[in-house]
Structure formats: C-alpha cells, structure tokens
Design an enzyme around this catalytic site. Structure first.
Site, PDB file in Angstrom:
ATOM      1  N   ARG A  64       3.265  -7.108   9.190  1.00  0.00           N
ATOM      2  CA  ARG A  64       2.590  -6.089  10.007  1.00  0.00           C
ATOM      3  C   ARG A  64       3.122  -6.084  11.436  1.00  0.00           C
ATOM      4  O   ARG A  64       3.253  -5.034  12.061  1.00  0.00           O
ATOM      5  CB  ARG A  64       1.082  -6.331   9.979  1.00  0.00           C
ATOM      6  CG  ARG A  64       0.442  -5.961   8.642  1.00  0.00           C
ATOM      7  CD  ARG A  64      -0.976  -6.513   8.538  1.00  0.00           C
ATOM      8  NE  ARG A  64      -1.696  -6.049   7.357  1.00  0.00           N
ATOM      9  CZ  ARG A  64      -2.830  -6.600   6.929  1.00  0.00           C
ATOM     10  NH1 ARG A  64      -3.357  -7.648   7.580  1.00  0.00           N
ATOM     11  NH2 ARG A  64      -3.446  -6.131   5.864  1.00  0.00           N
TER      12      ARG A  64
ATOM     13  N   TYR B 137     -12.287  -2.692  -2.886  1.00  0.00           N
ATOM     14  CA  TYR B 137     -12.770  -2.723  -1.497  1.00  0.00           C
ATOM     15  C   TYR B 137     -14.301  -2.741  -1.406  1.00  0.00           C
ATOM     16  O   TYR B 137     -14.861  -2.329  -0.394  1.00  0.00           O
ATOM     17  CB  TYR B 137     -12.200  -1.545  -0.713  1.00  0.00           C
ATOM     18  CG  TYR B 137     -10.756  -1.756  -0.261  1.00  0.00           C
ATOM     19  CD1 TYR B 137     -10.394  -2.886   0.488  1.00  0.00           C
ATOM     20  CD2 TYR B 137      -9.767  -0.834  -0.560  1.00  0.00           C
ATOM     21  CE1 TYR B 137      -9.082  -3.081   0.904  1.00  0.00           C
ATOM     22  CE2 TYR B 137      -8.446  -1.030  -0.139  1.00  0.00           C
ATOM     23  CZ  TYR B 137      -8.120  -2.158   0.596  1.00  0.00           C
ATOM     24  OH  TYR B 137      -6.826  -2.353   1.012  1.00  0.00           O
TER      25      TYR B 137
ATOM     26  N   PHE C 230     -14.827   2.698   8.347  1.00  0.00           N
ATOM     27  CA  PHE C 230     -13.466   2.992   7.893  1.00  0.00           C
ATOM     28  C   PHE C 230     -13.361   3.098   6.368  1.00  0.00           C
ATOM     29  O   PHE C 230     -12.288   3.377   5.838  1.00  0.00           O
ATOM     30  CB  PHE C 230     -12.483   1.934   8.410  1.00  0.00           C
ATOM     31  CG  PHE C 230     -12.787   0.520   7.977  1.00  0.00           C
ATOM     32  CD1 PHE C 230     -12.305   0.028   6.766  1.00  0.00           C
ATOM     33  CD2 PHE C 230     -13.551  -0.323   8.768  1.00  0.00           C
ATOM     34  CE1 PHE C 230     -12.583  -1.268   6.353  1.00  0.00           C
ATOM     35  CE2 PHE C 230     -13.830  -1.627   8.374  1.00  0.00           C
ATOM     36  CZ  PHE C 230     -13.346  -2.104   7.158  1.00  0.00           C
TER      37      PHE C 230
ATOM     38  N   THR D 173      -4.779  -8.258  10.677  1.00  0.00           N
ATOM     39  CA  THR D 173      -5.171  -6.942  10.148  1.00  0.00           C
ATOM     40  C   THR D 173      -4.721  -5.801  11.059  1.00  0.00           C
ATOM     41  O   THR D 173      -4.212  -4.788  10.595  1.00  0.00           O
ATOM     42  CB  THR D 173      -6.706  -6.901   9.961  1.00  0.00           C
ATOM     43  OG1 THR D 173      -7.084  -7.991   9.113  1.00  0.00           O
ATOM     44  CG2 THR D 173      -7.146  -5.597   9.339  1.00  0.00           C
TER      45      THR D 173
ATOM     46  N   ASN E 260      -1.465  -0.384   7.597  1.00  0.00           N
ATOM     47  CA  ASN E 260      -0.923  -1.726   7.866  1.00  0.00           C
ATOM     48  C   ASN E 260      -0.169  -2.332   6.673  1.00  0.00           C
ATOM     49  O   ASN E 260       0.049  -3.530   6.586  1.00  0.00           O
ATOM     50  CB  ASN E 260      -2.018  -2.654   8.387  1.00  0.00           C
ATOM     51  CG  ASN E 260      -3.138  -2.863   7.397  1.00  0.00           C
ATOM     52  OD1 ASN E 260      -3.084  -2.364   6.268  1.00  0.00           O
ATOM     53  ND2 ASN E 260      -4.149  -3.601   7.800  1.00  0.00           N
TER      54      ASN E 260
ATOM     55  N   ARG F 189      -1.122 -14.625   3.586  1.00  0.00           N
ATOM     56  CA  ARG F 189      -1.836 -13.970   4.696  1.00  0.00           C
ATOM     57  C   ARG F 189      -1.076 -14.165   6.009  1.00  0.00           C
ATOM     58  O   ARG F 189      -1.011 -13.262   6.835  1.00  0.00           O
ATOM     59  CB  ARG F 189      -3.253 -14.551   4.844  1.00  0.00           C
ATOM     60  CG  ARG F 189      -4.210 -14.176   3.735  1.00  0.00           C
ATOM     61  CD  ARG F 189      -4.807 -12.800   3.843  1.00  0.00           C
ATOM     62  NE  ARG F 189      -5.688 -12.638   4.979  1.00  0.00           N
ATOM     63  CZ  ARG F 189      -6.432 -11.550   5.189  1.00  0.00           C
ATOM     64  NH1 ARG F 189      -6.382 -10.530   4.332  1.00  0.00           N
ATOM     65  NH2 ARG F 189      -7.204 -11.456   6.235  1.00  0.00           N
TER      66      ARG F 189
ATOM     67  N   LYS G 105       0.834  -1.210   0.000  1.00  0.00           N
ATOM     68  CA  LYS G 105       0.000   0.000   0.000  1.00  0.00           C
ATOM     69  C   LYS G 105       0.875   1.270   0.000  1.00  0.00           C
ATOM     70  O   LYS G 105       2.095   1.189   0.213  1.00  0.00           O
ATOM     71  CB  LYS G 105      -0.924  -0.044   1.219  1.00  0.00           C
ATOM     72  CG  LYS G 105      -1.889  -1.241   1.258  1.00  0.00           C
ATOM     73  CD  LYS G 105      -2.815  -1.127   2.476  1.00  0.00           C
ATOM     74  CE  LYS G 105      -3.605  -2.398   2.733  1.00  0.00           C
ATOM     75  NZ  LYS G 105      -4.501  -2.258   3.914  1.00  0.00           N
TER      76      LYS G 105
HETATM   77  N1  UDP Z   1      -9.335  -1.284   8.098  1.00  0.00           N
HETATM   78  C1  UDP Z   1      -9.379  -0.154   8.907  1.00  0.00           C
HETATM   79  N2  UDP Z   1     -10.109  -0.198  10.053  1.00  0.00           N
HETATM   80  C2  UDP Z   1     -10.791  -1.314  10.434  1.00  0.00           C
HETATM   81  C3  UDP Z   1     -10.745  -2.452   9.621  1.00  0.00           C
HETATM   82  C4  UDP Z   1     -10.005  -2.407   8.449  1.00  0.00           C
HETATM   83  O1  UDP Z   1      -8.759   0.859   8.593  1.00  0.00           O
HETATM   84  O2  UDP Z   1     -11.425  -1.298  11.513  1.00  0.00           O
HETATM   85  C5  UDP Z   1      -8.560  -1.240   6.862  1.00  0.00           C
HETATM   86  C6  UDP Z   1      -7.225  -1.946   7.014  1.00  0.00           C
HETATM   87  O3  UDP Z   1      -6.246  -1.167   6.321  1.00  0.00           O
HETATM   88  C7  UDP Z   1      -7.445  -3.266   6.326  1.00  0.00           C
HETATM   89  C8  UDP Z   1      -8.450  -2.896   5.240  1.00  0.00           C
HETATM   90  O4  UDP Z   1      -9.268  -1.906   5.833  1.00  0.00           O
HETATM   91  O5  UDP Z   1      -6.234  -3.800   5.819  1.00  0.00           O
HETATM   92  C9  UDP Z   1      -9.327  -4.020   4.756  1.00  0.00           C
HETATM   93  O6  UDP Z   1      -9.903  -4.657   5.880  1.00  0.00           O
HETATM   94  P1  UDP Z   1      -9.924  -6.244   6.001  1.00  0.00           P
HETATM   95  O7  UDP Z   1     -10.807  -6.589   7.153  1.00  0.00           O
HETATM   96  O8  UDP Z   1     -10.254  -6.830   4.692  1.00  0.00           O
HETATM   97  O9  UDP Z   1      -8.422  -6.574   6.434  1.00  0.00           O
HETATM   98  P2  UDP Z   1      -7.241  -7.299   5.661  1.00  0.00           P
HETATM   99  O10 UDP Z   1      -7.855  -8.326   4.747  1.00  0.00           O
HETATM  100  O11 UDP Z   1      -6.477  -6.242   4.916  1.00  0.00           O
HETATM  101  O12 UDP Z   1      -6.385  -7.935   6.737  1.00  0.00           O
HETATM  102 MG    MG Z   2      -9.372  -8.140   3.397  1.00  0.00          MG
END
Ligand code: UDP
Ligand code: MG
Length: 152
Positions: free
Chosen positions: A104, A51, A59, A93, A114, A87, A11
């Site tokens: 992370r 997204y 968010f 996350t 992240n 992953r 990112k």
């Molecule tokens: N995100 C955030 N706040 C939250 C949850 C998610 O800013 O409470 C952001 C975070 O950058 C995350 C992205 O939204 O990587 C997508 O969320 P997801 O749950 O899909 O997480 P990921 O798959 O990236 O681990």
């Molecule tokens: Mg995701």
C-alpha cells in the site's frame, strides 16, 4: 513459529491496474507460498459474509460495492507467521500511513482503493478462507508446507 494460512485478496483495483503479478511476487519473495489462487467476480452475498464485521460502518456500502465491481484475485498464502507477516508486507490500512516498501505504501493513494486484503488474525483467517475456497482447492496441508519454506 507456526505455519499459518492467510486469506489474501488482490482487490478489483489491483486487477484493473495490472498489479497482481507485482503483489503476488512480494509475498513469494518474502518466502510465503501460494497454496490456492483464483480469479473471480465476488457477488454481494460473498462480500457481505467477508466484510460482516464492518456492517453498519459509514464505509460499508462503498466497500461492498467496490469489492463486487470487477474481477479480483483470491489467494491462500502460507508460511511461518504468514498472517502477521503478510499484513506487514501489505502495510497500514490507510496508504498515507503505510510505510514505503509495503504494497500500500508503494502503490496506493486512498483507503477506499488500497489494493489488498489480508486476514488480521488466526480467527479471521479461519473464518475467511472457507468463504473463498473449498478445502479441496487448497494445496498442501499446514504441516507439509514447512519443507517448502525453510530450505536450509
Ligand atoms: N475502509 C474504508 N474506509 C475506512 C476504513 C476501511 O474504505 O475508513 C475499507 C478499506 O478498503 C479497508 C477495508 O475497508 O481495507 C476493511 O477495513 P479494515 O479496517 O478491516 O482494514 P484492513 O484489514 O483491510 O487493513
Ligand atoms: Mg480487515
């Protein structure tokens, strides 16, 4: 274990902090291969498509605004079980909960910055990869990758 392709995004925070080499190296060291790679600035339409599952969440606007804020590095990474494997290399996350040793867990502080995206399922990978890459930009077919990955 099936050879899978997964979408990885370094990112804008990863590019701005000069961490893309470190991040890509972690996937490579684990044995995954880079099957496609490009640096680009993501526009709003692509961000909304990518997204879509998060539309309406608190968010969401911040996330779209951030992902479009500067250059990012998009990759297709391939290998045996690459979707779940990448992953786990990326980590949870929320970086606070991400294990030390994960990307992370080692480099990020907050959930909104992240560093990395990785597809979370076969369906997600199949949906996300075409958002970022034309088929002609992806090197090697799934079945051809195995001999690159498993040398022995
Ligand atoms: N995100 C955030 N706040 C939250 C949850 C998610 O800013 O409470 C952001 C975070 O950058 C995350 C992205 O939204 O990587 C997508 O969320 P997801 O749950 O899909 O997480 P990921 O798959 O990236 O681990
Ligand atoms: Mg995701």
């Amino acid at each position: 274990m099936a050879i899978e392709q997964t979408l990885i995004l370094c990112k804008p925070d990863a590019v701005a902090r000069g961490l893309v080499g470190e991040i890509v190296a972690r996937f490579e060291r684990r044995g995954y291969v880079v099957a496609a790679l490009k640096l680009l600035v993501c526009d709003r339409a692509r961000a909304e498509q990518h997204y879509a599952e998060h539309k309406g969440k608190p968010f969401y606007e911040g996330l779209v605004s951030f992902i479009t804020s500067g250059p990012l590095l998009a990759l297709v990474v391939a290998g045996a079980g690459a979707i779940d494997g990448c992953r786990s290399t990326i980590g949870a996350t929320d970086p606070i909960k991400a294990a030390p040793g994960s990307i992370r867990g080692d480099y990020a502080q907050t959930i909104g910055r992240n560093l990395v995206h990785g597809s979370d399922s076969l369906d997600a990978a199949g949906r996300e990869i075409p958002i970022w890459f034309e088929p002609s930009e992806i090197v090697g077919r799934r079945n051809d990758l195995e001999h690159w990955i498993v040398a022995s």
